[in-house]
Write a protein that holds these residues in place. Structure first.
Motif, PDB file in Angstrom:
ATOM      1  N   ILE A  12       7.910  18.494  10.487  1.00 45.06           N
ATOM      2  CA  ILE A  12       8.989  18.157   9.576  1.00 45.06           C
ATOM      3  C   ILE A  12      10.097  16.976  10.094  1.00 45.06           C
ATOM      4  O   ILE A  12      10.307  16.083   9.162  1.00 45.06           O
ATOM      5  CB  ILE A  12       9.869  19.512   9.536  1.00 45.06           C
ATOM      6  CG1 ILE A  12       8.991  20.635   8.744  1.00 45.06           C
ATOM      7  CG2 ILE A  12      11.044  19.332   8.409  1.00 45.06           C
ATOM      8  CD1 ILE A  12       9.592  21.963   8.773  1.00 45.06           C
ATOM      9  N   ARG A  13      10.092  16.921  11.402  1.00 47.99           N
ATOM     10  CA  ARG A  13      10.979  15.745  11.682  1.00 47.99           C
ATOM     11  C   ARG A  13      10.485  14.326  11.789  1.00 47.99           C
ATOM     12  O   ARG A  13      10.815  13.413  11.210  1.00 47.99           O
ATOM     13  CB  ARG A  13      11.565  15.866  13.411  1.00 47.99           C
ATOM     14  CG  ARG A  13      12.563  16.885  13.254  1.00 47.99           C
ATOM     15  CD  ARG A  13      13.179  17.055  14.755  1.00 47.99           C
ATOM     16  NE  ARG A  13      14.231  18.296  14.994  1.00 47.99           N
ATOM     17  CZ  ARG A  13      13.672  19.398  15.544  1.00 47.99           C
ATOM     18  NH1 ARG A  13      12.507  19.338  16.058  1.00 47.99           N
ATOM     19  NH2 ARG A  13      14.606  20.418  15.461  1.00 47.99           N
ATOM     20  N   SER A  14       8.931  14.413  11.892  1.00 43.53           N
ATOM     21  CA  SER A  14       8.232  13.307  11.859  1.00 43.53           C
ATOM     22  C   SER A  14       8.085  12.930  10.359  1.00 43.53           C
ATOM     23  O   SER A  14       8.340  11.739  10.053  1.00 43.53           O
ATOM     24  CB  SER A  14       6.689  13.858  12.179  1.00 43.53           C
ATOM     25  OG  SER A  14       5.971  12.667  11.925  1.00 43.53           O
ATOM     26  N   ALA A  15       7.811  13.896   9.452  1.00 39.97           N
ATOM     27  CA  ALA A  15       7.962  13.447   7.813  1.00 39.97           C
ATOM     28  C   ALA A  15       9.340  12.903   7.563  1.00 39.97           C
ATOM     29  O   ALA A  15       9.262  12.090   6.545  1.00 39.97           O
ATOM     30  CB  ALA A  15       7.677  14.871   7.191  1.00 39.97           C
ATOM     31  N   LYS A  16      10.408  13.353   8.115  1.00 42.86           N
ATOM     32  CA  LYS A  16      11.652  12.863   7.922  1.00 42.86           C
ATOM     33  C   LYS A  16      11.895  11.442   8.230  1.00 42.86           C
ATOM     34  O   LYS A  16      12.616  10.886   7.403  1.00 42.86           O
ATOM     35  CB  LYS A  16      12.872  13.941   8.336  1.00 42.86           C
ATOM     36  CG  LYS A  16      12.853  15.054   7.711  1.00 42.86           C
ATOM     37  CD  LYS A  16      14.116  16.064   8.382  1.00 42.86           C
ATOM     38  CE  LYS A  16      15.561  15.350   7.796  1.00 42.86           C
ATOM     39  NZ  LYS A  16      16.783  16.145   8.209  1.00 42.86           N
ATOM     40  N   ARG A  17      11.272  11.257   9.403  1.00 40.87           N
ATOM     41  CA  ARG A  17      11.371   9.864   9.848  1.00 40.87           C
ATOM     42  C   ARG A  17      10.642   8.974   9.027  1.00 40.87           C
ATOM     43  O   ARG A  17      10.929   7.866   8.813  1.00 40.87           O
ATOM     44  CB  ARG A  17      10.799   9.742  11.534  1.00 40.87           C
ATOM     45  CG  ARG A  17      12.048  10.245  12.294  1.00 40.87           C
ATOM     46  CD  ARG A  17      11.429   9.697  14.008  1.00 40.87           C
ATOM     47  NE  ARG A  17      10.074  10.394  14.260  1.00 40.87           N
ATOM     48  CZ  ARG A  17      10.084  11.705  14.536  1.00 40.87           C
ATOM     49  NH1 ARG A  17      11.024  12.315  14.991  1.00 40.87           N
ATOM     50  NH2 ARG A  17       8.461  12.280  14.997  1.00 40.87           N
ATOM     51  N   ALA A 263       8.225  10.493  -0.816  1.00 38.51           N
ATOM     52  CA  ALA A 263       8.699   9.351  -0.806  1.00 38.51           C
ATOM     53  C   ALA A 263       9.832   9.094  -0.614  1.00 38.51           C
ATOM     54  O   ALA A 263      10.659   9.645  -1.393  1.00 38.51           O
ATOM     55  CB  ALA A 263       7.735   8.275  -1.657  1.00 38.51           C
ATOM     56  N   ARG A 264      10.242   8.080   0.172  1.00 39.49           N
ATOM     57  CA  ARG A 264      11.998   7.562   0.147  1.00 39.49           C
ATOM     58  C   ARG A 264      12.044   7.173  -1.126  1.00 39.49           C
ATOM     59  O   ARG A 264      11.423   6.267  -1.710  1.00 39.49           O
ATOM     60  CB  ARG A 264      12.121   6.511   1.404  1.00 39.49           C
ATOM     61  CG  ARG A 264      12.318   7.228   2.563  1.00 39.49           C
ATOM     62  CD  ARG A 264      13.197   6.557   3.483  1.00 39.49           C
ATOM     63  NE  ARG A 264      13.114   7.517   4.728  1.00 39.49           N
ATOM     64  CZ  ARG A 264      12.920   7.196   5.729  1.00 39.49           C
ATOM     65  NH1 ARG A 264      12.689   6.614   6.140  1.00 39.49           N
ATOM     66  NH2 ARG A 264      13.034   8.113   7.018  1.00 39.49           N
ATOM     67  N   PRO A 265      13.047   7.499  -1.687  1.00 38.83           N
ATOM     68  CA  PRO A 265      13.410   7.073  -3.065  1.00 38.83           C
ATOM     69  C   PRO A 265      14.027   5.394  -2.823  1.00 38.83           C
ATOM     70  O   PRO A 265      14.260   5.074  -2.014  1.00 38.83           O
ATOM     71  CB  PRO A 265      14.734   7.839  -3.443  1.00 38.83           C
ATOM     72  CG  PRO A 265      15.235   8.369  -2.273  1.00 38.83           C
ATOM     73  CD  PRO A 265      14.131   8.460  -1.398  1.00 38.83           C
TER      74      PRO A 265
END
Length: 265
Positions: A12-17, A263-265
């Protein structure tokens, strides 16, 4: 607090990075067959799911909506046994790196033996359990065993929970807190409950590290909206329906489509 390294929390942390947050994808073991459910979970991992949640079919699924109930009923009719869970986890983990949580009502674990279940899940390469119908104050044996075996324990938090209850959940949980967006059963909602946003904020105030929101998320837009405040979005019904209606191919396409919401907005 747990001392073991949580592969789920790391994913989850990796996905957030890398993106806005994580996609957690749910499928029941044994639907439509054991082999197909293994192929489906592998396809899910390869098409954008950061964490896989494999459901244990159960005869009295109080929390599940109709699509998932019908799928688990199909699996039970086809001769599902608990041993299939460990086989499915092992086979999926041989193919992909994505951590696998098993979602189960507590009774099957109790019947099988908590220690035995934990040991076999760990041996198969499973990351831990999501337990919708047991609360931390009733889970002393599971907390002790999971700590010793090195498995994550994901408890649920609901909008109706008191702050004391949320603190208890935040302290006992490893991996992420499963944040229930509505008080109803799983399924799709046109509008995600504002309660999920408020609940996530309350959980963070009580010390929760990672929170993923589930129940009612079925589109990339809803995933993106959930990731504005949560660390991950949990999607189930729409994936089970895709698998039912169009097999692994349609499931893979649906996962890709919904994963676009991370994806990042």
């Amino acid at each position: 607090m747990s001392t073991h390294t949580s592969t789920v929390a790391e994913a989850i942390r990796s996905a957030k990075r890398e993106r806005a947050g994580a996609l957690v994808g749910y499928l029941p073991v044994g639907f439509p067959t054991l082999d197909a459910s293994v192929d489906a979970a592998i396809a899910m991992a390869r098409n954008g799911a950061d964490v896989i949640e494999l459901g244990v079919p159960y005869s009295d699924p109080v929390m599940d909506g109709l699509v998932i109930q019908e799928a688990t009923h199909t699996a039970l009719e086809a001769g599902f046994r608990l041993a299939h869970v460990f086989e499915a986890v092992r086979r999926v983990r041989e193919a992909v790196e994505v951590p696998i949580l098993v979602m189960t009502y507590w009774n099957p674990v109790l019947q099988y033996g908590v220690e035995r279940f934990a040991q076999e899940l760990a041996a198969a390469g499973g990351a831990g359990l999501i337990t919708p119908d047991i609360t931390p104050d009733a889970a002393a044996e599971w907390i002790e065993v999971s700590e010793r075996v090195g498995l994550d324990r994901v408890f649920l938090a609901a909008p109706s929970s008191s702050d004391d209850r949320l603190r208890l959940v935040a302290e006992a949980t490893t991996g992420f807190v499963y944040t229930v967006s509505t008080m109803g059963i799983t399924g799709e909602r046109a509008q995600l409950d504002a309660a999920a946003r408020g609940l996530t904020a309350r959980l963070r105030a009580q010390g929760a590290d990672l929170a993923c929101v589930g129940i009612g998320i079925s589109t990339a837009e809803q995933v993106a909206a959930a990731l504005e405040y949560a660390d991950g979005a949990i999607v189930g019904t729409v994936f089970v329906r895709a698998l039912r209606d169009g097999g692994v191919e349609q499931l893979a396409a649906t996962v890709r489509e919904i994963a676009a919401g991370t994806a990042r907005p």
